[in-house]
Design a protein around this motif. Sequence first.
Motif, PDB file in Angstrom:
ATOM      1  N   ILE A   1      73.521  15.108  37.779  1.00 53.82           N
ATOM      2  CA  ILE A   1      73.271  15.635  39.242  1.00 53.82           C
ATOM      3  C   ILE A   1      72.119  15.322  39.581  1.00 53.82           C
ATOM      4  CG2 ILE A   1      73.360  17.684  40.474  1.00 53.82           C
ATOM      5  CD1 ILE A   1      75.496  18.740  38.367  1.00 53.82           C
ATOM      6  N   VAL A   2      70.885  15.694  39.173  1.00 56.72           N
ATOM      7  CA  VAL A   2      69.448  15.375  39.814  1.00 56.72           C
ATOM      8  C   VAL A   2      68.667  14.781  38.783  1.00 56.72           C
ATOM      9  CG1 VAL A   2      69.880  17.052  41.693  1.00 56.72           C
ATOM     10  CG2 VAL A   2      68.709  17.796  39.555  1.00 56.72           C
ATOM     11  N   GLU A   3      67.454  14.356  39.117  1.00 57.96           N
ATOM     12  CA  GLU A   3      66.239  14.189  38.169  1.00 57.96           C
ATOM     13  C   GLU A   3      65.338  15.031  38.931  1.00 57.96           C
ATOM     14  OE1 GLU A   3      65.563  10.040  37.729  1.00 57.96           O
ATOM     15  OE2 GLU A   3      67.158   9.878  36.350  1.00 57.96           O
ATOM     16  N   VAL A   4      64.262  15.494  37.971  1.00 57.38           N
ATOM     17  CA  VAL A   4      63.263  16.393  38.362  1.00 57.38           C
ATOM     18  C   VAL A   4      61.976  15.831  37.759  1.00 57.38           C
ATOM     19  CG1 VAL A   4      62.487  18.844  38.601  1.00 57.38           C
ATOM     20  CG2 VAL A   4      64.835  18.439  38.754  1.00 57.38           C
ATOM     21  N   GLU A   5      60.988  16.130  38.724  1.00 59.87           N
ATOM     22  CA  GLU A   5      59.545  15.710  38.039  1.00 59.87           C
ATOM     23  C   GLU A   5      59.018  17.139  37.686  1.00 59.87           C
ATOM     24  OE1 GLU A   5      55.048  13.887  38.743  1.00 59.87           O
ATOM     25  OE2 GLU A   5      56.625  13.756  40.507  1.00 59.87           O
ATOM     26  N   VAL A   6      58.812  17.633  36.339  1.00 66.25           N
ATOM     27  CA  VAL A   6      58.503  18.721  36.154  1.00 66.25           C
ATOM     28  C   VAL A   6      57.135  19.203  36.483  1.00 66.25           C
ATOM     29  CG1 VAL A   6      58.510  20.277  33.869  1.00 66.25           C
ATOM     30  CG2 VAL A   6      60.279  18.545  34.189  1.00 66.25           C
ATOM     31  N   ASP A   7      56.889  20.514  36.766  1.00 59.67           N
ATOM     32  CA  ASP A   7      55.596  21.087  36.987  1.00 59.67           C
ATOM     33  C   ASP A   7      54.890  21.405  35.611  1.00 59.67           C
ATOM     34  OD1 ASP A   7      55.822  20.946  39.897  1.00 59.67           O
ATOM     35  OD2 ASP A   7      56.451  22.812  39.925  1.00 59.67           O
ATOM     36  N   GLY A   8      53.950  20.985  35.575  1.00 62.79           N
ATOM     37  CA  GLY A   8      53.328  21.064  34.216  1.00 62.79           C
ATOM     38  C   GLY A   8      53.601  20.391  33.100  1.00 62.79           C
ATOM     39  N   ASN A   9      53.444  21.071  31.860  1.00 65.76           N
ATOM     40  CA  ASN A   9      53.817  20.275  30.575  1.00 65.76           C
ATOM     41  C   ASN A   9      55.198  20.236  30.460  1.00 65.76           C
ATOM     42  OD1 ASN A   9      54.395  20.208  27.449  1.00 65.76           O
ATOM     43  ND2 ASN A   9      52.062  19.758  27.708  1.00 65.76           N
ATOM     44  N   VAL A  10      55.790  18.937  30.447  1.00 64.61           N
ATOM     45  CA  VAL A  10      57.242  18.969  30.176  1.00 64.61           C
ATOM     46  C   VAL A  10      57.881  19.515  28.754  1.00 64.61           C
ATOM     47  CG1 VAL A  10      59.445  17.352  29.714  1.00 64.61           C
ATOM     48  CG2 VAL A  10      57.372  16.791  31.492  1.00 64.61           C
ATOM     49  N   GLU A  11      56.994  19.116  27.785  1.00 63.37           N
ATOM     50  CA  GLU A  11      57.158  19.744  26.387  1.00 63.37           C
ATOM     51  C   GLU A  11      57.582  21.282  26.310  1.00 63.37           C
ATOM     52  OE1 GLU A  11      55.742  19.628  21.955  1.00 63.37           O
ATOM     53  OE2 GLU A  11      55.475  17.944  23.091  1.00 63.37           O
ATOM     54  N   ASN A  12      56.624  21.909  26.997  1.00 67.04           N
ATOM     55  CA  ASN A  12      56.467  23.318  27.129  1.00 67.04           C
ATOM     56  C   ASN A  12      57.800  23.708  27.859  1.00 67.04           C
ATOM     57  OD1 ASN A  12      54.232  23.594  25.904  1.00 67.04           O
ATOM     58  ND2 ASN A  12      52.861  24.017  27.714  1.00 67.04           N
ATOM     59  N   ALA A  13      58.227  23.020  29.095  1.00 74.18           N
ATOM     60  CA  ALA A  13      59.365  23.469  29.924  1.00 74.18           C
ATOM     61  C   ALA A  13      60.494  23.223  29.048  1.00 74.18           C
ATOM     62  CB  ALA A  13      59.503  22.537  31.094  1.00 74.18           C
ATOM     63  N   LEU A  14      60.815  22.333  28.286  1.00 71.49           N
ATOM     64  CA  LEU A  14      62.041  21.745  27.444  1.00 71.49           C
ATOM     65  C   LEU A  14      62.018  22.991  26.239  1.00 71.49           C
ATOM     66  CD1 LEU A  14      62.077  17.984  27.506  1.00 71.49           C
ATOM     67  CD2 LEU A  14      63.036  19.591  29.022  1.00 71.49           C
ATOM     68  N   ASN A  15      60.812  23.344  25.693  1.00 72.35           N
ATOM     69  CA  ASN A  15      60.827  24.250  24.481  1.00 72.35           C
ATOM     70  C   ASN A  15      61.436  25.686  24.995  1.00 72.35           C
ATOM     71  OD1 ASN A  15      60.065  22.424  22.649  1.00 72.35           O
ATOM     72  ND2 ASN A  15      57.942  23.055  23.012  1.00 72.35           N
ATOM     73  N   LYS A  16      61.499  25.843  26.331  1.00 70.38           N
ATOM     74  CA  LYS A  16      62.073  27.413  26.557  1.00 70.38           C
ATOM     75  C   LYS A  16      63.571  27.290  26.754  1.00 70.38           C
ATOM     76  CE  LYS A  16      57.821  28.291  29.445  1.00 70.38           C
ATOM     77  NZ  LYS A  16      57.276  28.382  30.988  1.00 70.38           N
ATOM     78  N   LEU A  17      64.182  26.099  26.464  1.00 71.81           N
ATOM     79  CA  LEU A  17      65.518  25.964  26.813  1.00 71.81           C
ATOM     80  C   LEU A  17      66.049  25.963  25.438  1.00 71.81           C
ATOM     81  CD1 LEU A  17      65.553  23.278  29.592  1.00 71.81           C
ATOM     82  CD2 LEU A  17      65.976  25.872  29.631  1.00 71.81           C
ATOM     83  N   LEU A  18      67.507  25.790  25.321  1.00 71.80           N
ATOM     84  CA  LEU A  18      68.323  26.296  24.165  1.00 71.80           C
ATOM     85  C   LEU A  18      68.177  24.699  23.584  1.00 71.80           C
ATOM     86  CD1 LEU A  18      71.290  28.086  25.390  1.00 71.80           C
ATOM     87  CD2 LEU A  18      69.099  28.836  24.151  1.00 71.80           C
ATOM     88  N   SER A  19      68.254  24.653  22.058  1.00 75.39           N
ATOM     89  CA  SER A  19      68.398  23.400  21.042  1.00 75.39           C
ATOM     90  C   SER A  19      70.163  23.418  21.264  1.00 75.39           C
ATOM     91  CB  SER A  19      67.953  23.564  19.909  1.00 75.39           C
ATOM     92  OG  SER A  19      68.677  24.462  19.072  1.00 75.39           O
ATOM     93  N   ALA A  20      70.489  22.073  20.635  1.00 76.01           N
ATOM     94  CA  ALA A  20      71.800  21.942  20.679  1.00 76.01           C
ATOM     95  C   ALA A  20      72.770  23.042  19.898  1.00 76.01           C
ATOM     96  CB  ALA A  20      72.381  20.538  20.088  1.00 76.01           C
TER      97      ALA A  20
END
Length: 129
Positions: free
Chosen positions: A102-121
Amino acid sequence: MSEVRENLVYSDEHEWVLAVEGQIVRVGITDYAQSLLGDIVFVEFPETGTAVTAGESIGSIESVKTVSELYCPVSGTVTKVNQTLMEQPELVNGEPYEGGWIVEVEVDGNVENALNKLLSADRYRTLID
């Protein structure tokens, strides 16, 4: 059974996120979500340049059954939208992890930190089981 890909992270609201390059991530809805919605007939998404906040609505997805909010799993700025969905919203059903993004987003701050807040598979599979 819905497809859950190992190379993605997921939100509680059934969006997936793929790190594309640098600060850029791609966002779409999961196979599970599209199967619940049924035949998708329209996708509303933000304009390029729009600031988005994790957990807030950035548009909607309309199916023959219902209209569902689309939530952004990360905070940042929309850098690209999948214009193909304007003419072919059904791609979300047929290719939720490829052509139906749907969209692409340029993440504010550290990408790894943002992704670590989400759920693993694995955690996402537990959520939908």
